[in-house]
Design a protein around this motif. Structure first.
Motif, PDB file in Angstrom:
ATOM      1  N   TRP A  57      -4.019   9.510   7.885  1.00 44.06           N
ATOM      2  CA  TRP A  57      -2.793  10.102   8.426  1.00 44.06           C
ATOM      3  C   TRP A  57      -1.591   9.556   7.669  1.00 44.06           C
ATOM      4  CZ3 TRP A  57       1.758   8.292  10.428  1.00 44.06           C
ATOM      5  CH2 TRP A  57       2.568   9.196  11.117  1.00 44.06           C
ATOM      6  N   GLN A  58      -1.597   8.261   7.398  1.00 40.41           N
ATOM      7  CA  GLN A  58      -0.511   7.640   6.642  1.00 40.41           C
ATOM      8  C   GLN A  58      -0.388   8.287   5.265  1.00 40.41           C
ATOM      9  OE1 GLN A  58       1.593   4.836   7.250  1.00 40.41           O
ATOM     10  NE2 GLN A  58       0.987   4.606   9.399  1.00 40.41           N
ATOM     11  N   GLN A  59      -1.510   8.516   4.608  1.00 44.29           N
ATOM     12  CA  GLN A  59      -1.486   9.147   3.290  1.00 44.29           C
ATOM     13  C   GLN A  59      -0.943  10.574   3.355  1.00 44.29           C
ATOM     14  OE1 GLN A  59      -1.535   6.728   1.010  1.00 44.29           O
ATOM     15  NE2 GLN A  59      -3.002   7.834  -0.252  1.00 44.29           N
ATOM     16  N   ARG A  60      -1.368  11.314   4.368  1.00 45.95           N
ATOM     17  CA  ARG A  60      -0.916  12.713   4.483  1.00 45.95           C
ATOM     18  C   ARG A  60       0.575  12.808   4.781  1.00 45.95           C
ATOM     19  NH1 ARG A  60      -5.714  13.206   7.530  1.00 45.95           N
ATOM     20  NH2 ARG A  60      -4.496  13.232   9.487  1.00 45.95           N
ATOM     21  N   HIS A  61       1.130  11.786   5.420  1.00 46.24           N
ATOM     22  CA  HIS A  61       2.548  11.816   5.799  1.00 46.24           C
ATOM     23  C   HIS A  61       3.402  10.946   4.884  1.00 46.24           C
ATOM     24  CE1 HIS A  61       0.622  13.474   9.384  1.00 46.24           C
ATOM     25  NE2 HIS A  61       1.790  14.045   9.644  1.00 46.24           N
ATOM     26  N   SER A  62       2.874  10.616   3.725  1.00 52.54           N
ATOM     27  CA  SER A  62       3.637   9.840   2.759  1.00 52.54           C
ATOM     28  C   SER A  62       4.879  10.611   2.326  1.00 52.54           C
ATOM     29  CB  SER A  62       2.761   9.531   1.538  1.00 52.54           C
ATOM     30  OG  SER A  62       3.455   8.779   0.579  1.00 52.54           O
ATOM     31  N   VAL A  63       5.976   9.895   2.130  1.00 54.28           N
ATOM     32  CA  VAL A  63       7.244  10.500   1.702  1.00 54.28           C
ATOM     33  C   VAL A  63       7.233  10.603   0.182  1.00 54.28           C
ATOM     34  CG1 VAL A  63       9.737  10.156   1.590  1.00 54.28           C
ATOM     35  CG2 VAL A  63       8.502   9.701   3.716  1.00 54.28           C
ATOM     36  N   ARG A  64       7.369  11.829  -0.338  1.00 56.38           N
ATOM     37  CA  ARG A  64       7.130  12.044  -1.769  1.00 56.38           C
ATOM     38  C   ARG A  64       8.275  12.721  -2.515  1.00 56.38           C
ATOM     39  NH1 ARG A  64       1.916  10.665  -2.523  1.00 56.38           N
ATOM     40  NH2 ARG A  64       0.522  10.807  -0.731  1.00 56.38           N
ATOM     41  N   ASN A  65       9.348  13.103  -1.815  1.00 60.51           N
ATOM     42  CA  ASN A  65      10.447  13.751  -2.535  1.00 60.51           C
ATOM     43  C   ASN A  65      11.767  13.452  -1.835  1.00 60.51           C
ATOM     44  OD1 ASN A  65      10.837  15.772  -0.409  1.00 60.51           O
ATOM     45  ND2 ASN A  65       8.964  16.738  -1.189  1.00 60.51           N
ATOM     46  N   LEU A  66      12.844  13.873  -2.473  1.00 54.63           N
ATOM     47  CA  LEU A  66      14.182  13.567  -1.976  1.00 54.63           C
ATOM     48  C   LEU A  66      14.425  14.177  -0.600  1.00 54.63           C
ATOM     49  CD1 LEU A  66      17.000  12.373  -2.455  1.00 54.63           C
ATOM     50  CD2 LEU A  66      17.604  14.493  -3.644  1.00 54.63           C
ATOM     51  N   GLU A  67      14.018  15.404  -0.409  1.00 51.42           N
ATOM     52  CA  GLU A  67      14.254  16.056   0.880  1.00 51.42           C
ATOM     53  C   GLU A  67      13.592  15.294   2.019  1.00 51.42           C
ATOM     54  OE1 GLU A  67      13.450  20.368   3.088  1.00 51.42           O
ATOM     55  OE2 GLU A  67      12.805  20.042   1.014  1.00 51.42           O
ATOM     56  N   GLN A  68      12.338  14.892   1.817  1.00 51.89           N
ATOM     57  CA  GLN A  68      11.635  14.128   2.848  1.00 51.89           C
ATOM     58  C   GLN A  68      12.294  12.767   3.065  1.00 51.89           C
ATOM     59  OE1 GLN A  68       7.727  14.034   1.111  1.00 51.89           O
ATOM     60  NE2 GLN A  68       7.040  15.863   2.226  1.00 51.89           N
ATOM     61  N   LEU A  69      12.651  12.094   1.977  1.00 50.93           N
ATOM     62  CA  LEU A  69      13.222  10.750   2.091  1.00 50.93           C
ATOM     63  C   LEU A  69      14.532  10.765   2.864  1.00 50.93           C
ATOM     64  CD1 LEU A  69      12.970   7.758   1.311  1.00 50.93           C
ATOM     65  CD2 LEU A  69      14.119   8.305  -0.851  1.00 50.93           C
ATOM     66  N   GLU A  70      15.345  11.776   2.632  1.00 48.30           N
ATOM     67  CA  GLU A  70      16.647  11.816   3.294  1.00 48.30           C
ATOM     68  C   GLU A  70      16.545  12.099   4.796  1.00 48.30           C
ATOM     69  OE1 GLU A  70      20.176  12.500   0.298  1.00 48.30           O
ATOM     70  OE2 GLU A  70      19.101  14.397   0.650  1.00 48.30           O
ATOM     71  N   ARG A  71      15.395  12.512   5.249  1.00 46.97           N
ATOM     72  CA  ARG A  71      15.199  12.642   6.699  1.00 46.97           C
ATOM     73  C   ARG A  71      15.138  11.274   7.377  1.00 46.97           C
ATOM     74  NH1 ARG A  71       9.948  16.552   6.413  1.00 46.97           N
ATOM     75  NH2 ARG A  71      10.894  18.299   5.246  1.00 46.97           N
ATOM     76  N   TYR A  72      14.742  10.260   6.604  1.00 48.16           N
ATOM     77  CA  TYR A  72      14.478   8.952   7.194  1.00 48.16           C
ATOM     78  C   TYR A  72      15.467   7.866   6.774  1.00 48.16           C
ATOM     79  CZ  TYR A  72       9.982  11.179   8.121  1.00 48.16           C
ATOM     80  OH  TYR A  72       8.998  12.038   8.534  1.00 48.16           O
ATOM     81  N   VAL A  73      16.046   7.984   5.594  1.00 53.41           N
ATOM     82  CA  VAL A  73      16.902   6.927   5.058  1.00 53.41           C
ATOM     83  C   VAL A  73      18.222   7.535   4.600  1.00 53.41           C
ATOM     84  CG1 VAL A  73      17.103   5.065   3.367  1.00 53.41           C
ATOM     85  CG2 VAL A  73      14.846   5.676   4.243  1.00 53.41           C
ATOM     86  N   ARG A  74      19.316   6.912   4.987  1.00 46.96           N
ATOM     87  CA  ARG A  74      20.626   7.308   4.473  1.00 46.96           C
ATOM     88  C   ARG A  74      20.790   6.671   3.104  1.00 46.96           C
ATOM     89  NH1 ARG A  74      23.428   5.728   8.409  1.00 46.96           N
ATOM     90  NH2 ARG A  74      24.338   3.834   7.565  1.00 46.96           N
TER      91      ARG A  74
END
Length: 411
Positions: free
Chosen positions: A40-57
């Protein structure tokens, strides 16, 4: 009478771990079963800018870094490791290791695509044979987190070292046909991302080769994906002992309860664990940090083994320290903590020269009758040299003959 006299003070609730705090903040809908499932951790890995910006400012430097390095090197951060990031501080050590900055897109003078000169000693796609008695076995090109200081990014950027069954067979045959090889280091990428069946298909034939005395596995999984270290995986490794796990903690913040449990599970199953840290500017470039890291690792029964001077990989100069800084750290550790807590300072010489280790110079003067030293406090001491200097070992011929007669070998 005061009713509070003799009363037991109420117990305060233990503070949740950093990963628990981060999980609650970033992944509140994840169930316990999901969170502890490494797939599950692998499938939900953050891999691009759009995903990263959901979690980190992100800072402007980080945003530009993600954009400008996207074609140069993968980004991937497991939810667990993402949960350790300090959302308020750009110099958080976990953040620095997992989120690129703009400087990473720039190649500086002296930086190399293949900083360790591995490709010129790569007789098979999956084999690097640089040292006489040991080989590096590159099992795959993927990781659960792509470290921004990666020295093997030419491979882990993807597409270079996908290990097919035929390539694996040729690699095993290479080891079998080279009797000088007594030590096999399985790395990549991260070998613990292989299924247990695939990992065993590598361990089993290697362990059957008579001249292979030991197998080491280089992995960051205990640091970035500790839920992968299951009892089943630990039992598999123990079956093919001696197998050593070489992991890669760089800062005490990474040694969470989950990471400690992963390391201790391996040790409890009879699999020794050692750590190789990389010295990085503004991340762990201070003796206090390295000492704390060593101490917390030893409490988890992990031996601090190497402190690596960062390799001259492309895009990493902003993280590199001067050589003098590593020597300074060693000098501040030696004598101020136990020897087990002082790692070897290693420099892997650019272009394939191999590892050399450095130490502060404690010798003041060498003479025939005595050698003068300074200790960790700067005080001078004389060591008297012996009158007899013959250091030959006459019994060694007897011992070697006995060993040959008994057929001693590694396993």
């Amino acid at each position: 009478m005061d009713s509070s006299v003799g009363a037991v003070a109420p117990q305060s609730s233990p503070r949740p771990s950093l990963s628990a705090e981060g999980r609650a903040r970033l992944f509140p809908s994840a169930t316990d079963a999901e969170w502890t499932d490494w797939r599950w951790q692998q499938r939900h890995s953050v891999r691009n800018l759009e995903q990263l910006e959901r979690y980190v400012r992100l800072t402007p430097d980080e945003r530009a870094g993600v954009q400008e390095t996207s074609s140069l090197f993968r980004m991937g951060i497991s939810p667990y490791y993402l949960s350790l990031i300090d959302p308020e501080h750009a110099l958080c050590p976990v953040r620095m290791q997992s989120i690129p900055v703009r400087a990473e897109a720039r190649v500086r003078p002296g930086e190399l695509e293949d900083p360790l000169g591995e490709d010129k000693t790569r007789p098979e796609e999956c084999i690097v044979h640089k040292y006489p008695d040991r080989v590096l076995f590159l099992a795959l090109d993927t990781c659960s987190v792509y470290c921004r200081h990666c020295t093997r990014r030419r491979i882990t950027k993807g597409g270079e070292a996908e290990l097919t069954k035929d390539q694996m067979r040729r690699g095993i045959d290479y080891v079998r046909n080279h009797p000088e090889v007594r030590d096999v280091l399985i790395s990549g990428g991260d070998p613990f991302l292989l299924s247990e069946e695939r990992l065993e298909s590598l361990l089993a034939p290697l362990s059957e080769i008579p001249h292979v005395e030991m197998i080491r596995i280089g992995t960051r999984v205990p640091v970035v994906l500790p839920m992968r270290v299951t009892d089943s995986l630990a039992r598999l490794l123990r079956r093919y002992a001696p197998v050593y796990v070489i992991t890669h903690f760089n800062h005490p913040k990474e040694v969470t309860p989950e990471a400690r449990e992963a390391c201790e599970r391996l040790v409890d199953h009879g699999v020794p664990v050692e750590n190789q840290a990389v010295l990085m500017r503004q991340l762990n470039s201070d003796a206090r940090i390295i000492k704390e890291l060593s101490h917390v690792l030893l409490r988890s029964r992990v031996r601090p083994y190497y402190l690596h001077q960062m390799d001259v990989a492309e895009g990493c100069e902003h993280l590199r320290t001067p050589i003098a800084k590593g020597l300074e750290i060693l000098q501040q550790l030696r004598g101020h903590t136990s020897g087990l807590a002082v790692p070897h300072l290693a420099v892997d010489l650019p272009g394939g020269g191999g590892k050399v280790t450095l130490q502060p110079d404690y010798v003041i003067e060498r003479g025939e009758r005595e050698t003068l030293f300074r200790n960790y406090k700067g005080q001078t001491y004389a060591y008297p040299e012996p009158e007899e200097t013959d250091c030959s070992c006459p019994y060694d011929e007897v011992w070697q003959a006995r060993s040959r007669g008994l057929g001693f070998r590694g396993r």
